[in-house]
Design a protein around this motif. Structure first.
Motif, mmCIF file in Angstrom:
data_model
loop_
_atom_site.group_PDB
_atom_site.id
_atom_site.type_symbol
_atom_site.label_atom_id
_atom_site.label_comp_id
_atom_site.label_asym_id
_atom_site.label_seq_id
_atom_site.Cartn_x
_atom_site.Cartn_y
_atom_site.Cartn_z
ATOM 1 N N GLY A 144 0.817 -1.211 0.000
ATOM 2 C CA GLY A 144 0.000 0.000 0.000
ATOM 3 C C GLY A 144 0.847 1.256 0.000
ATOM 4 O O GLY A 144 2.021 1.250 0.406
ATOM 5 N N TYR A 145 0.244 2.352 -0.448
ATOM 6 C CA TYR A 145 0.988 3.609 -0.556
ATOM 7 C C TYR A 145 1.367 4.158 0.812
ATOM 8 O O TYR A 145 2.455 4.706 0.980
ATOM 9 C CB TYR A 145 0.171 4.641 -1.320
ATOM 10 N N ALA A 146 0.488 4.037 1.808
ATOM 11 C CA ALA A 146 0.805 4.572 3.132
ATOM 12 C C ALA A 146 2.069 3.930 3.687
ATOM 13 O O ALA A 146 2.919 4.608 4.282
ATOM 14 C CB ALA A 146 -0.373 4.356 4.076
ATOM 15 N N ALA A 147 2.207 2.627 3.478
ATOM 16 C CA ALA A 147 3.400 1.926 3.958
ATOM 17 C C ALA A 147 4.636 2.406 3.208
ATOM 18 O O ALA A 147 5.704 2.593 3.808
ATOM 19 C CB ALA A 147 3.227 0.420 3.785
ATOM 20 N N TYR A 148 4.505 2.621 1.899
ATOM 21 C CA TYR A 148 5.657 3.106 1.136
ATOM 22 C C TYR A 148 6.047 4.509 1.575
ATOM 23 O O TYR A 148 7.235 4.803 1.766
ATOM 24 C CB TYR A 148 5.350 3.106 -0.368
ATOM 25 N N LEU A 149 5.056 5.394 1.744
ATOM 26 C CA LEU A 149 5.362 6.768 2.140
ATOM 27 C C LEU A 149 6.028 6.793 3.514
ATOM 28 O O LEU A 149 6.976 7.567 3.740
ATOM 29 C CB LEU A 149 4.092 7.613 2.136
ATOM 30 N N ALA A 150 5.556 5.962 4.433
ATOM 31 C CA ALA A 150 6.190 5.892 5.756
ATOM 32 C C ALA A 150 7.633 5.425 5.625
ATOM 33 O O ALA A 150 8.537 5.962 6.294
ATOM 34 C CB ALA A 150 5.393 4.948 6.658
ATOM 35 N N TRP A 151 7.864 4.436 4.759
ATOM 36 C CA TRP A 151 9.233 3.959 4.518
ATOM 37 C C TRP A 151 10.088 5.079 3.942
ATOM 38 O O TRP A 151 11.250 5.270 4.342
ATOM 39 C CB TRP A 151 9.190 2.773 3.560
ATOM 40 N N LEU A 152 9.530 5.825 3.006
ATOM 41 C CA LEU A 152 10.275 6.896 2.354
ATOM 42 C C LEU A 152 10.624 8.004 3.345
ATOM 43 O O LEU A 152 11.756 8.527 3.351
ATOM 44 C CB LEU A 152 9.445 7.468 1.200
ATOM 45 N N LEU A 153 9.675 8.362 4.196
ATOM 46 C CA LEU A 153 9.924 9.419 5.192
ATOM 47 C C LEU A 153 11.020 9.006 6.174
ATOM 48 O O LEU A 153 11.769 9.847 6.669
ATOM 49 C CB LEU A 153 8.633 9.737 5.948
ATOM 50 N N GLU A 154 11.135 7.706 6.422
ATOM 51 C CA GLU A 154 12.166 7.223 7.338
ATOM 52 C C GLU A 154 13.526 7.108 6.659
ATOM 53 O O GLU A 154 14.557 7.422 7.262
ATOM 54 C CB GLU A 154 11.756 5.862 7.900
ATOM 55 N N ASN A 155 13.552 6.668 5.393
ATOM 56 C CA ASN A 155 14.808 6.378 4.723
ATOM 57 C C ASN A 155 15.332 7.521 3.857
ATOM 58 O O ASN A 155 16.533 7.587 3.604
ATOM 59 C CB ASN A 155 14.649 5.118 3.867
ATOM 60 N N SER A 156 14.447 8.392 3.373
ATOM 61 C CA SER A 156 14.867 9.574 2.597
ATOM 62 C C SER A 156 14.092 10.777 3.110
ATOM 63 O O SER A 156 13.301 11.386 2.385
ATOM 64 C CB SER A 156 14.608 9.362 1.099
ATOM 65 N N PRO A 157 14.285 11.144 4.366
ATOM 66 C CA PRO A 157 13.420 12.160 4.979
ATOM 67 C C PRO A 157 13.509 13.532 4.322
ATOM 68 O O PRO A 157 12.477 14.166 4.077
ATOM 69 C CB PRO A 157 13.891 12.199 6.439
ATOM 70 N N LYS A 158 14.721 14.002 4.021
ATOM 71 C CA LYS A 158 14.851 15.322 3.415
ATOM 72 C C LYS A 158 14.218 15.345 2.030
ATOM 73 O O LYS A 158 13.494 16.282 1.671
ATOM 74 C CB LYS A 158 16.326 15.716 3.328
ATOM 75 N N PHE A 159 14.495 14.325 1.256
ATOM 76 C CA PHE A 159 13.955 14.248 -0.099
ATOM 77 C C PHE A 159 12.430 14.212 -0.076
ATOM 78 O O PHE A 159 11.766 14.963 -0.801
ATOM 79 C CB PHE A 159 14.488 12.992 -0.792
ATOM 80 N N SER A 160 11.849 13.343 0.733
ATOM 81 C CA SER A 160 10.391 13.171 0.729
ATOM 82 C C SER A 160 9.684 14.403 1.277
ATOM 83 O O SER A 160 8.683 14.860 0.695
ATOM 84 C CB SER A 160 10.000 11.921 1.519
ATOM 85 N N ARG A 161 10.192 14.979 2.356
ATOM 86 C CA ARG A 161 9.540 16.170 2.907
ATOM 87 C C ARG A 161 9.660 17.359 1.955
ATOM 88 O O ARG A 161 8.711 18.145 1.809
ATOM 89 C CB ARG A 161 10.136 16.502 4.279
ATOM 90 N N ARG A 162 10.798 17.479 1.301
ATOM 91 C CA ARG A 162 10.975 18.570 0.336
ATOM 92 C C ARG A 162 10.031 18.404 -0.852
ATOM 93 O O ARG A 162 9.425 19.371 -1.322
ATOM 94 C CB ARG A 162 12.426 18.611 -0.140
ATOM 95 N N THR A 163 9.877 17.169 -1.327
ATOM 96 C CA THR A 163 8.999 16.932 -2.469
ATOM 97 C C THR A 163 7.541 17.205 -2.111
ATOM 98 O O THR A 163 6.801 17.835 -2.875
ATOM 99 C CB THR A 163 9.151 15.483 -2.966
ATOM 100 N N LEU A 164 7.109 16.759 -0.931
ATOM 101 C CA LEU A 164 5.740 17.016 -0.497
ATOM 102 C C LEU A 164 5.486 18.503 -0.289
ATOM 103 O O LEU A 164 4.402 19.011 -0.596
ATOM 104 C CB LEU A 164 5.442 16.233 0.786
ATOM 105 N N SER A 165 6.511 19.207 0.202
ATOM 106 C CA SER A 165 6.383 20.655 0.385
ATOM 107 C C SER A 165 6.242 21.369 -0.964
ATOM 108 O O SER A 165 5.437 22.303 -1.104
ATOM 109 C CB SER A 165 7.602 21.189 1.143
ATOM 110 N N LYS A 166 6.997 20.919 -1.957
ATOM 111 C CA LYS A 166 6.905 21.532 -3.277
ATOM 112 C C LYS A 166 5.559 21.255 -3.936
ATOM 113 O O LYS A 166 5.036 22.093 -4.686
ATOM 114 C CB LYS A 166 8.053 21.047 -4.163
ATOM 115 N N GLU A 167 4.985 20.100 -3.653
ATOM 116 C CA GLU A 167 3.644 19.816 -4.179
ATOM 117 C C GLU A 167 2.629 20.806 -3.606
ATOM 118 O O GLU A 167 1.774 21.329 -4.330
ATOM 119 C CB GLU A 167 3.231 18.390 -3.843
#
Length: 364
Positions: A144-167
């Motif tokens: 599921g996407y929620a599980a992937y996003l949680a994984w991404l926030l843990e393993n690539s936190p700067k990248f994922s938070r920056r991308t969500l902020s730009k969205e």
């Protein structure tokens, strides 16, 4: 081995169904790499409508299809994996446990040599020849996407938070962000191809869409839809304006990332990265197992990936003068390219030079 070779249009409905069944059951039978849509009969048939020399070898056991090998053959008997240069997965689709003799197969196909650049794992009879392996990163979404996003926030936190902020910023500054996972408007597909052509030229790369057969292939696949395969155009909109898009192909379980691009006017919002997150969400919602990002070292792939597959490049051949000539002609070129790509101290200056040439070519 009982081997017959057909032109794409000669393949019977029963044989196509057997091929599709092998793919749909691959993840259950220990050969998940065979579920890739580039290994589907629909892809081989589409290439056959756009290119000459496409053939499909059908190997039978006890009168029933046991394996399928699509390939392209030159008049001299030089073979290339189907769609070589644009295909991200190649090999023989087969029943579990099936074994074959590569030289016997080549002889039956009228080939002296068969070249791959994305041979999937598990093709042991082909791997007996010298092959070089490369990583092909993937995004797992089977939980599921929620599980992937949680994984991404843990393993690539700067990248994922920056991308969500730009969205969020894209939505505030340009218009409400909207994602269409399966866009059917051909005008949007044409816009994507225009963006991608401009990107190729801007970065000094060869423009794939300057080749009419590739444009024709994409159009063929865009209009191909079966229960187990489809060409998929995914689009990110801000307001009513498309700002990023991707065209790829999907099987029942795998979406292969193929041609992503975005409108450079919105580059500061990183719409391409936002699009990839939305694609992961859309793929998970439709029950796919993973997105194959394709071979190649890119920073965004390293940030998005959950793991890596392996694909190989090389030749399988039988004793023949044409095979010797082909290897002498192709090996040095591929070796030089792979050396440059794999070594950062060589790739970085080469990439800068290509981009500089691209700006000159584009009038920049």
């Amino acid at each position: 081995m009982d081997i017959s070779v057909y032109r794409p249009g000669e393949l019977s409905g029963t044989e196509r169904a057997a091929w599709s069944t092998m793919q749909s059951q691959a993840h259950l039978l220990g050969t998940p790499q065979l579920a890739n849509p580039f290994l589907a009969p629909e892809f081989a048939l589409a290439v056959g409508r756009c290119r000459r020399g496409v053939r499909i070898a059908v190997i039978r056991e006890d009168g029933e299809p046991a394996a399928f090998l699509p390939f392209q053959r030159s008049p001299l008997g030089v073979g290339r994996a189907i769609g070589l240069g644009v295909s991200d997965a190649q090999g023989l689709v087969h029943r579990p446990g099936f074994q074959w003799d590569s030289r016997e197969l080549l002889h039956a196909c009228g080939l002296s040599v068969l070249e791959f650049d994305h041979l999937v794992e598990g093709q042991k009879p082909f791997e007996s020849a010298p092959m070089r392996s490369f990583a092909s990163p993937v995004i797992d979404v089977d939980q599921g996407y929620a599980a992937y996003l949680a994984w991404l926030l843990e393993n690539s936190p700067k990248f994922s938070r920056r991308t969500l902020s730009k969205e969020r910023k894209l939505g505030r500054d340009v218009g409400p962000v909207r994602y269409v996972h399966d866009e059917r408007d051909p005008a949007v597909l044409r816009r994507l191809l225009g963006w991608k052509s401009a990107q190729y030229r801007r970065t000094g790369r060869s423009d794939r869409f300057a080749h009419p057969w590739i444009v024709q292939l994409v159009d063929q696949l865009f209009h191909t839809r079966t229960a187990s395969f489809a060409g998929l155009l995914s689009v990110l909109y801000a307001g009513d304006r498309p700002v990023a898009a991707h065209f790829g192909i999907r099987s029942e379980r795998v979406l292969s990332c193929w041609f992503p691009a975005y409108d450079p006017a919105y580059a500061k919002f990183s719409p391409g990265l936002v699009l990839h997150l939305r694609m992961a969400e859309g793929a998970a919602a439709r029950g796919l197992a993973y997105i194959d990002l394709g071979r190649g070292n890119k920073e965004y792939k390293d940030c998005l990936k959950t793991r890596e597959l392996s694909v190989s490049e090389g030749w399988v051949s039988r004793p023949h003068p044409v095979a010797l000539w082909q290897r002498a002609h192709r090996v040095p070129v591929r070796a030089l390219r792979n050396t440059v790509v794999s070594r950062p101290e060589l790739f970085a200056p080469a990439d800068r030079l290509l981009k500089r040439m691209g700006r000159i070519r584009s009038g920049g």
